[in-house]
Design an enzyme around this catalytic site. Structure first.
Site, PDB file in Angstrom:
ATOM      1  N   LYS A 162      50.110  53.690  45.284  1.00  4.67           N
ATOM      2  CA  LYS A 162      49.941  52.240  45.104  1.00  4.67           C
ATOM      3  C   LYS A 162      48.806  51.983  44.109  1.00  4.67           C
ATOM      4  O   LYS A 162      48.001  52.884  43.834  1.00  4.67           O
ATOM      5  CB  LYS A 162      49.639  51.587  46.453  1.00  4.67           C
ATOM      6  CG  LYS A 162      48.359  52.102  47.101  1.00  4.67           C
ATOM      7  CD  LYS A 162      48.257  51.649  48.551  1.00  4.67           C
ATOM      8  CE  LYS A 162      46.963  52.120  49.168  1.00  4.67           C
ATOM      9  NZ  LYS A 162      46.926  51.886  50.610  1.00  4.67           N
ATOM     10  N   ARG A 193      46.612  44.023  60.780  1.00  8.79           N
ATOM     11  CA  ARG A 193      47.162  43.677  59.465  1.00  8.79           C
ATOM     12  C   ARG A 193      48.661  43.420  59.605  1.00  8.79           C
ATOM     13  O   ARG A 193      49.057  42.287  59.764  1.00  8.79           O
ATOM     14  CB  ARG A 193      46.836  44.797  58.480  1.00  8.79           C
ATOM     15  CG  ARG A 193      46.969  44.398  57.031  1.00  8.79           C
ATOM     16  CD  ARG A 193      46.271  45.365  56.089  1.00  8.79           C
ATOM     17  NE  ARG A 193      46.863  46.707  56.085  1.00  8.79           N
ATOM     18  CZ  ARG A 193      46.391  47.716  55.345  1.00  8.79           C
ATOM     19  NH1 ARG A 193      45.356  47.526  54.547  1.00  8.79           N
ATOM     20  NH2 ARG A 193      46.962  48.911  55.388  1.00  8.79           N
ATOM     21  N   TYR A 212      22.146  40.867  27.471  1.00 12.28           N
ATOM     22  CA  TYR A 212      22.025  39.512  28.006  1.00 12.28           C
ATOM     23  C   TYR A 212      20.882  39.403  29.005  1.00 12.28           C
ATOM     24  O   TYR A 212      20.706  40.286  29.854  1.00 12.28           O
ATOM     25  CB  TYR A 212      23.318  39.105  28.720  1.00 12.28           C
ATOM     26  CG  TYR A 212      24.496  38.926  27.791  1.00 12.28           C
ATOM     27  CD1 TYR A 212      24.477  37.956  26.796  1.00 12.28           C
ATOM     28  CD2 TYR A 212      25.625  39.723  27.929  1.00 12.28           C
ATOM     29  CE1 TYR A 212      25.565  37.781  25.946  1.00 12.28           C
ATOM     30  CE2 TYR A 212      26.723  39.556  27.093  1.00 12.28           C
ATOM     31  CZ  TYR A 212      26.688  38.581  26.104  1.00 12.28           C
ATOM     32  OH  TYR A 212      27.761  38.418  25.276  1.00 12.28           O
ATOM     33  N   MET A 214      30.804  42.633  28.758  1.00 11.26           N
ATOM     34  CA  MET A 214      32.238  42.716  29.030  1.00 11.26           C
ATOM     35  C   MET A 214      32.854  43.954  28.372  1.00 11.26           C
ATOM     36  O   MET A 214      33.678  44.642  28.982  1.00 11.26           O
ATOM     37  CB  MET A 214      32.943  41.449  28.518  1.00 11.26           C
ATOM     38  CG  MET A 214      34.426  41.403  28.873  1.00 11.26           C
ATOM     39  SD  MET A 214      35.263  40.007  28.152  1.00 11.26           S
ATOM     40  CE  MET A 214      34.655  38.666  29.161  1.00 11.26           C
TER      41      MET A 214
HETATM   42  C1  LIG Z   1      46.448  52.937  51.288  1.00  9.64           C
HETATM   43  C2  LIG Z   1      47.076  53.398  52.522  1.00  9.64           C
HETATM   44  C3  LIG Z   1      47.084  54.760  52.847  1.00  9.64           C
HETATM   45  C4  LIG Z   1      46.262  55.775  52.083  1.00  9.64           C
HETATM   46  O1  LIG Z   1      44.899  55.581  52.423  1.00  9.64           O
HETATM   47  P1  LIG Z   1      43.735  56.583  51.977  1.00  9.64           P
HETATM   48  O2  LIG Z   1      42.553  56.152  52.748  1.00  9.64           O
HETATM   49  O3  LIG Z   1      43.559  56.394  50.512  1.00  9.64           O
HETATM   50  O4  LIG Z   1      44.204  57.943  52.314  1.00  9.64           O
HETATM   51  C5  LIG Z   1      47.816  55.151  53.955  1.00  9.64           C
HETATM   52  N1  LIG Z   1      48.494  54.255  54.701  1.00  9.64           N
HETATM   53  C6  LIG Z   1      48.481  52.927  54.436  1.00  9.64           C
HETATM   54  C7  LIG Z   1      49.244  51.993  55.324  1.00  9.64           C
HETATM   55  C8  LIG Z   1      47.764  52.464  53.350  1.00  9.64           C
HETATM   56  O5  LIG Z   1      47.742  51.147  53.106  1.00  9.64           O
END
Ligand SMILES: *Cc1c(COP(=O)(O)O)cnc(C)c1O
Length: 389
Positions: free
Chosen positions: A33, A142, A281, A329
């Site tokens: 992801k 969640r 800055y 930036m």
């Molecule tokens: C992002 C995520 C993972 C991986 O998490 P890490 O801490 O990077 O290993 C696993 N399961 C879910 C549901 C996640 O959202």
């Protein structure tokens, strides 16, 4: 010049390190992801598959589609809930949703039914159902159903003509902590999850692939690996929270990850400063003596967090130099002093594995900046070209 060098061999090394710590037969679902935590999802996913990873996970339908269009055919879990407008694509690209309530299951089922109907005459008909994984909220707060709701939802899915129960999962809220309070919390989540699984099995329903552990738990709690683990950050060479390499080795667990990304730039100019001249800055830094400043074409729009200075040091030709004044930036300035041999276009490494010439890691930066390596890595922006090594 600003680039992120991606050392794919280190990704392979980290996967091998994970495998060493898995019980026999446990599958890996690699989290790619957020563009593989900033490393480039397609190339990292391909490498992971090459290394034998069975599943991939993404956050959004769009991220899943990108992998499918790149020819990746492994199952892809979508870890966040999607919008109604995305459900057709979810089915079309054979992405596997996490589901946790009846309404959402109905919507996915309807979308799948509609899609398969529209395909009926064109595509060859298979009797294969559309797999979903049931998410159980055991304390993360969640997504997912409550543990006592799991049985009925599993039944609903198992009885569907369209859907099948491909798996069941949960996610820990504090598995990356080591104090008793947090360990007890994770333990209670694990127990709630186990009860939910058993309630499904007593109904003679196949729960499918059971998975709960991300990076922290899969190393610290091998007994919670079930059928599959979901590593993310450790793929990219960093430990999760307090489950550090040192902590693990004290427990007799060998895990030696290597960072996969190096953030690299080059010196765009060397400037000569007299005593009493200021930089950037707000004029927050003023030279106390005659010195030289290297101008670096990288800034917060590239992911070099503004709060990193003062404190940030960069590596040029194997030496560390402090960034002075505010990070802009698109640029920042490092003091190299009068004696440095650094010159225009020399390679500058902000963080990375040793072989990149880096003298610190994303972990060092995150510790100094009060954040986590995840944020340092995912902050590296689109403008930074990924080069795969
Ligand atoms: C992002 C995520 C993972 C991986 O998490 P890490 O801490 O990077 O290993 C696993 N399961 C879910 C549901 C996640 O959202």
């Amino acid at each position: 010049m600003r680039i992120a060098e991606i050392y794919l061999d280190n990704l392979a090394h980290n996967i091998a390190q994970i495998k060493q710590n898995l019980r026999p037969g446990v599958k890996i679902c690699a989290a790619v992801k957020a563009d593989a935590y900033g490393h480039g999802a397609v190339r990292c996913a391909k490498k992971a598959v090459e290394c034998g990873v069975e599943f991939l996970s993404v956050a959004t339908v769009g991220e899943g589609i990108k992998l499918r269009k790149a020819g990746i055919s492994r199952p892809i879990l979508v870890l966040s809930l999607c919008d109604k407008s995305e459900m057709r694509s979810l089915v079309k690209y054979n992405l596997t949703p996490l589901v946790g309530d009846a309404e959402y299951i109905d919507l996915i089922e309807a979308a799948a039914k509609k899609f398969f109907k529209s395909q009926k005459n064109s595509a060859k008909k298979t009797n294969e159902k559309f797999a979903v994984h049931l998410a159980v909220d055991t304390g993360m707060g969640r997504i997912g159903c409550l543990p006592h709701e799991a049985k009925d939802l599993a039944k609903k899915i198992a009885l569907s003509q369209i859907l099948s129960l491909g798996g069941i999962c949960t996610h820990f809220a504090s598995a990356d902590e080591t104090s008793k309070k947090y360990r007890d919390y994770a333990q209670s989540q694990y127990e709630k999850f186990s009860l939910a699984i058993n309630s499904i099995r007593t109904e003679k329903i196949d729960a499918g692939i059971v998975h709960c552990s991300s990076s922290a738990a899969l190393l610290d709690r091998p007994e919670w690996q079930f059928d599959m683990v979901r590593p993310g950050i450790i793929l990219y060479g960093y430990c999760a929270g307090k489950i550090t390499q040192k902590y693990l080795s004290q427990k007799g667990i060998r895990f030696e990850p290597k960072p996969v990304m190096a953030l690299v730039t080059s010196v765009s100019a060397i400037r000569h400063f007299a005593k009493g001249e200021s930089v950037s800055y707000g004029c927050t830094w003023t030279s106390e003596r005659e010195t030289k400043i290297a101008v670096l074409p990288i800034g917060y729009a590239d992911g070099l967090l503004r709060r990193a200075s003062p404190g940030l040091e960069v590596a040029i030709n194997g030496k560390k130099y402090p960034v002075r004044g505010r990070i802009c930036m698109d640029q920042c300035m490092a003091e190299i002093g009068m004696k440095s041999d650094a010159k225009r276009f020399d390679r500058v490494v902000i963080f990375g594995p040793k072989e990149s010439g880096a003298l610190c890691t994303a972990q060092d930066l995150s510790d100094a900046q009060g954040t986590i390596s995840y944020e340092i890595l995912t902050s590296v922006s689109k403008r930074v070209k990924r080069i795969f090594i």
